[in-house]
Design a protein around this motif. Structure first.
Motif, PDB file in Angstrom:
ATOM      1  N   TYR A   1     -39.767 -11.563  15.096  1.00 34.04           N
ATOM      2  CA  TYR A   1     -39.673 -12.649  14.134  1.00 34.04           C
ATOM      3  C   TYR A   1     -40.687 -13.722  14.531  1.00 34.04           C
ATOM      4  CZ  TYR A   1     -37.932 -16.590  11.443  1.00 34.04           C
ATOM      5  OH  TYR A   1     -37.849 -17.656  10.584  1.00 34.04           O
TER       6      TYR A   1
ATOM      7  N   HIS B   1     -41.537 -17.566  13.890  1.00 32.85           N
ATOM      8  CA  HIS B   1     -41.033 -18.843  13.375  1.00 32.85           C
ATOM      9  C   HIS B   1     -42.211 -19.802  13.298  1.00 32.85           C
ATOM     10  CE1 HIS B   1     -38.180 -21.962  12.483  1.00 32.85           C
ATOM     11  NE2 HIS B   1     -38.659 -22.718  13.470  1.00 32.85           N
TER      12      HIS B   1
ATOM     13  N   THR C   1     -32.244 -15.368  19.036  1.00 32.20           N
ATOM     14  CA  THR C   1     -32.934 -15.008  17.798  1.00 32.20           C
ATOM     15  C   THR C   1     -31.932 -14.701  16.684  1.00 32.20           C
ATOM     16  OG1 THR C   1     -34.787 -14.192  19.099  1.00 32.20           O
ATOM     17  CG2 THR C   1     -34.703 -13.488  16.822  1.00 32.20           C
ATOM     18  N   TYR C   2     -30.826 -14.091  17.028  1.00 22.95           N
ATOM     19  CA  TYR C   2     -29.795 -13.790  16.024  1.00 22.95           C
ATOM     20  C   TYR C   2     -29.151 -15.085  15.511  1.00 22.95           C
ATOM     21  CZ  TYR C   2     -25.614 -11.740  13.900  1.00 22.95           C
ATOM     22  OH  TYR C   2     -24.609 -11.374  13.047  1.00 22.95           O
ATOM     23  N   LYS C   3     -28.747 -15.973  16.418  1.00 22.77           N
ATOM     24  CA  LYS C   3     -28.085 -17.212  16.025  1.00 22.77           C
ATOM     25  C   LYS C   3     -28.998 -18.114  15.188  1.00 22.77           C
ATOM     26  CE  LYS C   3     -26.692 -18.184  20.279  1.00 22.77           C
ATOM     27  NZ  LYS C   3     -26.084 -18.830  21.452  1.00 22.77           N
ATOM     28  N   ASN C   4     -30.276 -18.135  15.522  1.00 21.30           N
ATOM     29  CA  ASN C   4     -31.188 -19.078  14.867  1.00 21.30           C
ATOM     30  C   ASN C   4     -31.950 -18.497  13.689  1.00 21.30           C
ATOM     31  OD1 ASN C   4     -31.234 -21.712  16.554  1.00 21.30           O
ATOM     32  ND2 ASN C   4     -31.131 -20.048  18.031  1.00 21.30           N
ATOM     33  N   PHE C   5     -32.207 -17.172  13.718  1.00 22.40           N
ATOM     34  CA  PHE C   5     -33.057 -16.592  12.680  1.00 22.40           C
ATOM     35  C   PHE C   5     -32.490 -15.329  12.043  1.00 22.40           C
ATOM     36  CE2 PHE C   5     -35.759 -18.536  16.051  1.00 22.40           C
ATOM     37  CZ  PHE C   5     -36.035 -19.715  15.363  1.00 22.40           C
ATOM     38  N   GLY C   6     -31.287 -14.931  12.441  1.00 24.74           N
ATOM     39  CA  GLY C   6     -30.620 -13.802  11.811  1.00 24.74           C
ATOM     40  C   GLY C   6     -31.111 -12.427  12.204  1.00 24.74           C
ATOM     41  N   LEU C   7     -31.903 -12.339  13.269  1.00 20.52           N
ATOM     42  CA  LEU C   7     -32.443 -11.050  13.709  1.00 20.52           C
ATOM     43  C   LEU C   7     -31.565 -10.517  14.840  1.00 20.52           C
ATOM     44  CD1 LEU C   7     -34.772  -9.053  13.235  1.00 20.52           C
ATOM     45  CD2 LEU C   7     -36.059 -10.273  14.978  1.00 20.52           C
ATOM     46  N   MET C   8     -30.783  -9.476  14.541  1.00 19.92           N
ATOM     47  CA  MET C   8     -29.838  -8.920  15.506  1.00 19.92           C
ATOM     48  C   MET C   8     -30.460  -7.740  16.237  1.00 19.92           C
ATOM     49  SD  MET C   8     -26.033  -7.222  14.928  1.00 19.92           S
ATOM     50  CE  MET C   8     -25.693  -8.274  13.572  1.00 19.92           C
TER      51      MET C   8
ATOM     52  N   SER D   1     -35.124  -7.680  20.302  1.00 28.92           N
ATOM     53  CA  SER D   1     -36.046  -8.463  19.477  1.00 28.92           C
ATOM     54  C   SER D   1     -37.020  -9.252  20.336  1.00 28.92           C
ATOM     55  CB  SER D   1     -35.255  -9.439  18.593  1.00 28.92           C
ATOM     56  OG  SER D   1     -34.534 -10.360  19.396  1.00 28.92           O
TER      57      SER D   1
ATOM     58  N   CYS E   1     -39.027 -12.977  19.563  1.00 32.03           N
ATOM     59  CA  CYS E   1     -39.188 -14.128  18.685  1.00 32.03           C
ATOM     60  C   CYS E   1     -40.404 -14.917  19.160  1.00 32.03           C
ATOM     61  CB  CYS E   1     -37.935 -14.994  18.748  1.00 32.03           C
ATOM     62  SG  CYS E   1     -38.056 -16.536  17.835  1.00 32.03           S
TER      63      CYS E   1
END
Length: 185
Positions: A4, A6, A22-29, A32, A34
């Protein structure tokens, strides 16, 4: 493994090196990488590197390109190897842009005695994490540094995305390499 980018400024103070960032802030589970850009100021209370804590060091840059990598495994040694793969990938991407003066020492990149990168690998309760920051600017850093702009890297986000793609491709290729060989007796 996915990435991801940003593209809005986001400063790094060490607290971003946490599981599920990355999951909490940008939805990428999942596994990953970032990429984001912003200031960097890591004080003693957020330091993960205990050598830096003992030396009372701190990290500061007015402008840095940041990479946070998360793998959902609990093997710190493998993560340190991946950290060095990330650093080698960054160096290769810079070499592809014509920068030939750099050397990698462990998990850092230098041009002579000027440092381009900071990097750390660690464990969280559910994953392993890597942070790597590359100076974009070398103004007002506490040690001799060089920045991406000094190396004539002008499109910082494009460079970050190219590194992220290459890292994801390497991780995918490693996974496939494990699956193509037969066992020997």
């Amino acid at each position: 493994m996915r990435y991801y980018i940003h593209q809005n400024p986001l400063d790094y103070d060490g607290s971003q090196l946490q599981s599920l960032f990355t999951y909490k802030n940008f939805g990428l589970m999942g596994d990953s990488i970032c990429v984001f850009r912003g200031k960097c100021r890591v004080e003693q209370n957020e330091m993960v590197d205990m050598e830096d804590v003992a030396a009372k060091d701190w990290i500061y840059s007015e402008d840095m390109l940041h990479f946070i990598v998360e793998h959902f495994e609990m093997d710190l040694e493998k993560t340190i190897i991946r950290q060095r793969l990330l650093i080698a990938t960054i160096k290769e991407e810079l070499e592809a842009l014509g920068v030939k003066s750099l050397r990698r020492t462990g998990d850092d990149i230098y041009d002579g005695d000027r440092k381009l990168s900071v990097s750390i690998a660690t464990l969280s309760p559910v994953s392993t994490l890597i942070h790597c920051g590359l100076n974009v600017s070398n103004h007002n850093t506490p040690i001799p540094t060089i920045g991406l702009t000094d190396l004539q890297v002008h499109n910082i986000y494009e460079f970050g995305e190219n590194v992220a793609k290459r890292y994801c491709d390497e991780i995918s290729s490693i996974g496939l390499a494990r699956c193509k060989v037969r066992g020997v007796v």
